[in-house]
Design a protein around this motif. Structure first.
Motif, PDB file in Angstrom:
ATOM      1  N   SER A 143       0.809  -1.217   0.000  1.00 19.52           N
ATOM      2  CA  SER A 143       0.000   0.000   0.000  1.00 19.52           C
ATOM      3  C   SER A 143       0.847   1.275   0.000  1.00 19.52           C
ATOM      4  O   SER A 143       0.488   2.257  -0.649  1.00 19.52           O
ATOM      5  CB  SER A 143      -0.942   0.007   1.196  1.00 19.52           C
ATOM      6  N   ARG A 147       1.006   3.905  -3.391  1.00 19.67           N
ATOM      7  CA  ARG A 147       0.761   5.336  -3.245  1.00 19.67           C
ATOM      8  C   ARG A 147       1.905   6.157  -3.800  1.00 19.67           C
ATOM      9  O   ARG A 147       1.703   7.195  -4.376  1.00 19.67           O
ATOM     10  CB  ARG A 147       0.736   5.734  -1.772  1.00 19.67           C
ATOM     11  N   PHE A 151      -0.876   4.423  -8.474  1.00 18.34           N
ATOM     12  CA  PHE A 151      -2.153   5.105  -8.291  1.00 18.34           C
ATOM     13  C   PHE A 151      -2.702   4.865  -6.895  1.00 18.34           C
ATOM     14  O   PHE A 151      -2.310   3.911  -6.230  1.00 18.34           O
ATOM     15  CB  PHE A 151      -3.162   4.588  -9.313  1.00 18.34           C
ATOM     16  N   PRO A 152      -3.677   5.689  -6.464  1.00 18.99           N
ATOM     17  CA  PRO A 152      -4.338   5.392  -5.186  1.00 18.99           C
ATOM     18  C   PRO A 152      -4.941   3.981  -5.231  1.00 18.99           C
ATOM     19  O   PRO A 152      -5.347   3.508  -6.294  1.00 18.99           O
ATOM     20  CB  PRO A 152      -5.445   6.444  -5.108  1.00 18.99           C
ATOM     21  N   LEU A 153      -4.980   3.356  -4.077  1.00 14.13           N
ATOM     22  CA  LEU A 153      -5.418   1.954  -4.012  1.00 14.13           C
ATOM     23  C   LEU A 153      -6.838   1.730  -4.479  1.00 14.13           C
ATOM     24  O   LEU A 153      -7.144   0.697  -5.060  1.00 14.13           O
ATOM     25  CB  LEU A 153      -5.300   1.455  -2.565  1.00 14.13           C
ATOM     26  N   GLU A 154      -7.720   2.691  -4.193  1.00 17.91           N
ATOM     27  CA  GLU A 154      -9.123   2.478  -4.545  1.00 17.91           C
ATOM     28  C   GLU A 154      -9.431   2.843  -5.999  1.00 17.91           C
ATOM     29  O   GLU A 154     -10.562   2.756  -6.435  1.00 17.91           O
ATOM     30  CB  GLU A 154     -10.036   3.276  -3.602  1.00 17.91           C
ATOM     31  N   MET A 155      -8.390   3.264  -6.735  1.00 20.28           N
ATOM     32  CA  MET A 155      -8.582   3.553  -8.157  1.00 20.28           C
ATOM     33  C   MET A 155      -8.785   2.231  -8.885  1.00 20.28           C
ATOM     34  O   MET A 155      -8.037   1.282  -8.684  1.00 20.28           O
ATOM     35  CB  MET A 155      -7.316   4.199  -8.728  1.00 20.28           C
ATOM     36  N   GLY A 156      -9.804   2.205  -9.740  1.00 17.69           N
ATOM     37  CA  GLY A 156     -10.051   0.973 -10.497  1.00 17.69           C
ATOM     38  C   GLY A 156      -9.262   0.960 -11.785  1.00 17.69           C
ATOM     39  O   GLY A 156      -9.707   1.472 -12.785  1.00 17.69           O
TER      40      GLY A 156
ATOM     41  N   ASP B  81     -12.800  -0.385  -7.164  1.00 22.46           N
ATOM     42  CA  ASP B  81     -11.496  -0.815  -7.687  1.00 22.46           C
ATOM     43  C   ASP B  81     -11.568  -2.264  -8.190  1.00 22.46           C
ATOM     44  O   ASP B  81     -10.893  -2.633  -9.141  1.00 22.46           O
ATOM     45  CB  ASP B  81     -10.390  -0.640  -6.644  1.00 22.46           C
ATOM     46  N   GLY B  84     -13.150  -2.084 -11.487  1.00 21.38           N
ATOM     47  CA  GLY B  84     -12.170  -1.535 -12.414  1.00 21.38           C
ATOM     48  C   GLY B  84     -11.139  -2.563 -12.852  1.00 21.38           C
ATOM     49  O   GLY B  84     -10.717  -2.577 -14.007  1.00 21.38           O
ATOM     50  N   ASN B 100     -14.718   8.040  -9.117  1.00 19.33           N
ATOM     51  CA  ASN B 100     -13.726   7.142  -8.532  1.00 19.33           C
ATOM     52  C   ASN B 100     -12.362   7.817  -8.441  1.00 19.33           C
ATOM     53  O   ASN B 100     -11.669   7.735  -7.416  1.00 19.33           O
ATOM     54  CB  ASN B 100     -13.650   5.862  -9.379  1.00 19.33           C
ATOM     55  N   ALA B 104     -10.929   8.268  -4.657  1.00 22.56           N
ATOM     56  CA  ALA B 104      -9.802   7.387  -4.300  1.00 22.56           C
ATOM     57  C   ALA B 104      -8.630   8.157  -3.674  1.00 22.56           C
ATOM     58  O   ALA B 104      -8.192   7.813  -2.573  1.00 22.56           O
ATOM     59  CB  ALA B 104      -9.360   6.569  -5.506  1.00 22.56           C
ATOM     60  N   GLU B 108      -7.208   8.106   0.310  1.00 24.20           N
ATOM     61  CA  GLU B 108      -5.842   7.694   0.532  1.00 24.20           C
ATOM     62  C   GLU B 108      -5.027   8.723   1.310  1.00 24.20           C
ATOM     63  O   GLU B 108      -4.165   8.387   2.100  1.00 24.20           O
ATOM     64  CB  GLU B 108      -5.198   7.510  -0.840  1.00 24.20           C
TER      65      GLU B 108
END
Lengths: 348, 148
Positions: A143, A147, A151-156, B81, B84, B100, B104, B108
C-alpha cells in the motif's frame, strides 16, 4: 592487489561472517502464497492496528529485527549495527524503525537490491573487524509503494501483464563474527551458514522506459553481476547449487536467462527468483512479487533455512533494484538497474 | 555506439517477448460493464423523467449527480477498484470513473490531514481532465462567438 579482492569487483572474506538468525513478517496475500507457512509472523490487517500504512511498514521493519534478535538471544543493546532500507522517500521506514530500536544505524538505499546491499556491507564490516554482529534488514509494503509509485489503491485500474505486486513484508538477517553458539548462547536457528564472497553491482541501463516492466529493466544488471561473479571467481553455474535473484519476476527471469545464454552461460535449472517463489500463479498477480521486502522475506524464511538444512550448500543470492523515481519516469528517463550479490555457503 | 546498439536490440527483444494484454477479452469486458453502467444511467433518467416528473432540462443533471454519487459510494465501500480491475476502460470512461478518480485519492491522503492531504490531492488524477475540459470549452466558446 588487496588481499581480499578477486578480479574486477568481488570480495572474498578472510573471516566469513556467520548467519546467526532470521526474522520475517508478511501480509496476508504473501501468506496465501506457496511459502506461507514459513514466515515468522503474518499480518491479518495491513495497517497492523496503526493509523497509516507507513506506520505499519515501520512497525514491520522494527519487529522483523526484534524477532531475529530474539532468536539468536541478542538484546537490542548488544546489536552493534543495523544496516537497512526500504522503498519510501528518504527511507523513512528504516529511519523511524531505527529510532524505535535505538541502535547504531546505517540507512541504505538500493531500491529492491537493499537486502543484498545490506548483507554485503554488513559482511565487509564484520570481516574487517569493525563489528561483532550486524542486523541486515529491508522492507516494503504494497500500500505504501502503490501510493508513492503508482495510483491510489481504490482507483479501479487494470495492471498490465508484465506488472508485479509489491510484497508486504520485512526480513532481517543477523550476522556475527563468531559461530552463532558462541558466548554461551543457545542457538538452534542456523548451523554453519556463512557469507563467503560478495560481488558489487554496477548500474546498468538498457533503455527500458516502462515502469510496469521492472523485471526486464533489471535483468541486464543481474546478468552483469552474475557474469562478473563467475568471471572473478573462476566458477561456472554448475559449481553452485542455486543462483537466486530478488524480484525479476516471471518475465524478468526469462530475459535474464536469455542474456546469460547470449554470453554462453547456462543458468537454466540453477536459477530461481524470489518474486516468482513468493506468489503462486493461481493468485493471478501477473509476473509475481517485487519490492525490497520480496528478497528479504524469501531469503529469511526459505533460502537460509534450506542452506542450513544442507539442501543447498552454495547459493549465490542477488537482489536487483530499479533505481528510478516517479519524477524521472515522467521526465522520460529510462530505468537503470543494479544488482549486488553475496555467496552464502554451508560449511562442511 | 556499440552500447546503444546493444540497448536497442534488448528493447526490441523485450518488446517481442513480453506477455501481451488480452485485448479482445478486455474489449468485451469493457463493453459489457461500460454498457451496464450506461443502462443504469438510462434507468435513472427514466425514473427522473417518468416517476419524479422532473422537467426535461433537469433530467440529465439529475442522472449525472446520481451516477457520480454511486461511483463515489462504491469507491468508499472498496468495490469500485474491483470492478475496475475486471472492466478496465469500461468503468474508467463513464462519469462513475471520474467520481472514482476523485474519491480514491481523497481517501488515501486522509492520513496527511484535511487541507494538504485530502483537499490538495482531491483532483490529483481528475485535475487534468478538468483542465482540458474547461480549456477546450473556452476555445469552442470563443469559436462560437467568432463565427456567430
Amino acid at each position: 592487489m588487496p588481499r581480499k579482492r578477486m578480479g574486477e569487483r568481488t570480495f572474498a572474506f578472510k573471516r566469513p561472517p556467520y548467519v546467526w538468525s532470521s526474522g520475517s513478517i508478511v501480509g496476508d496475500v504473501e501468506a496465501a502464497g506457496p511459502l506461507g507457512e514459513k514466515f515468522d509472523l503474518v499480518l491479518e490487517d495491513d495497517t497492523w492496528g496503526e493509523g497509516s500504512w507507513e506506520k505499519a511498514e515501520c512497525k514491520m521493519f522494527e519487529h522483523a529485527v526484534r524477532i531475529a534478535l530474539e532468536k539468536c538471544g541478542l538484546e537490542t543493546e548488544q546489536l552493534q549495527c543495523m544496516l537497512g532500507g526500504d522503498l519510501l522517500n528518504q527511507i523513512v521506514t528504516a529511519n523511524y524503525a531505527a529510532r524505535q530500536l535505538d541502535v547504531p544505524f546505517l540507512g541504505l538505499y538500493g531500491a529492491c537490491s537493499t537486502m543484498a546491499q545490506a548483507l554485503l556491507l554488513g559482511s565487509v564490516l564484520i570481516d574487517g573487524g569493525f563489528l561483532g554482529n550486524a542486523a541486515c534488514v529491508s522492507s516494503s509494503h504494497f500500500s505504501t509503494a502503490e501510493r508513492q509509485y503508482r495510483f491510489p489503491l481504490e482507483m479501479g485500474t487494470v495492471s498490465p501483464p508484465t506488472a508485479q505486486r509489491t510484497v508486504t513484508g520485512a526480513g532481517c538477517t543477523v550476522l556475527g563474527a563468531q559461530p552463532p553458539e558462541s558466548g554461551g548462547r543457545n542457538i538452534t536457528t542456523y548451523n554453519g551458514v556463512r557469507v563467503k564472497e560478495a560481488t558489487l553491482g554496477k548500474v546498468v541501463d538498457m533503455g527500458i522506459l516502462d515502469a510496469a516492466n521492472m523485471g526486464a529493466a533489471m535483468a541486464p544488471a543481474a546478468a552483469s553481476t552474475i557474469m562478473a561473479f563467475l568471471r572473478d571467481t573462476n566458477r561456472t553455474p554448475d559449481m553452485l547449487d542455486a543462483i537466486i535473484t530478488g524480484d525479476l519476476g516471471v518475465f524478468g527471469s526469462e530475459m535474464l536467462l536469455e542474456l546469460c545464454d547470449d554470453e554462453g552461460i547456462k543458468l537454466a535449472g540453477k536459477h530461481h527468483d524470489c518474486g516468482v517463489m513468493v506468489f503462486s500463479p493461481d493468485q493471478k498477480l501477473n509476473c509475481g512479487g517485487s519490492g525490497c521486502g520480496c528478497p528479504a522475506v524469501v531469503l529469511n524464511a526459505h533460502i537460509l533455512p534450506r542452506i542450513s538444512a544442507g539442501e543447498w550448500r552454495q547459493v549465490l543470492f542477488l537482489a536487483t533494484g530499479a533505481l528510478m523515481s516517479p519524477t524521472t519516469s515522467l521526465q522520460g528517463e529510462s530505468i537503470p538497474g543494479i544488482a549486488h550479490a553475496v555467496l552464502i555457503e554451508k560449511e562442511s | 555506439m556499440e552500447k546503444n546498439k546493444k540497448a536497442a536490440q534488448y528493447q526490441q527483444r523485450v518488446k517481442e517477448l513480453a506477455p501481451k494484454s488480452k485485448t479482445a477479452q478486455m474489449l468485451i469486458k469493457a463493453f459489457l460493464v461500460g454498457g451496464l453502467i450506461c443502462c443504469i444511467g438510462q434507468a435513472i433518467r427514466d425514473f427522473a423523467q417518468f416517476t419524479l416528473k422532473l422537467p426535461e432540462k433537469d433530467v440529465g443533471t439529475f442522472t449525472s449527480i446520481f451516477l457520480v454519487f454511486l461511483g463515489g459510494l462504491l469507491t468508499g465501500l472498496g468495490v469500485y477498484d474491483k470492478i475496475g480491475k475486471f472492466a478496465g476502460a469500461g468503468s474508467v470512461v463513464p462519469i462513475t470513473g471520474f467520481a472514482n478518480s476523485v474519491v480514491a485519492p481523497a481517501m488515501e491522503h486522509r492520513s496527511e490531514g484535511l487541507v494538504l492531504g485530502v483537499c490538495a490531492n482531491l483532483f490529483k488524477l481528475a485535475g487534468p481532465v478538468l483542465v482540458y475540459g474547461v480549456g477546450s470549452s473556452i476555445i469552442v466558446g470563443l469559436l462560437y462567438l467568432w463565427l456567430g
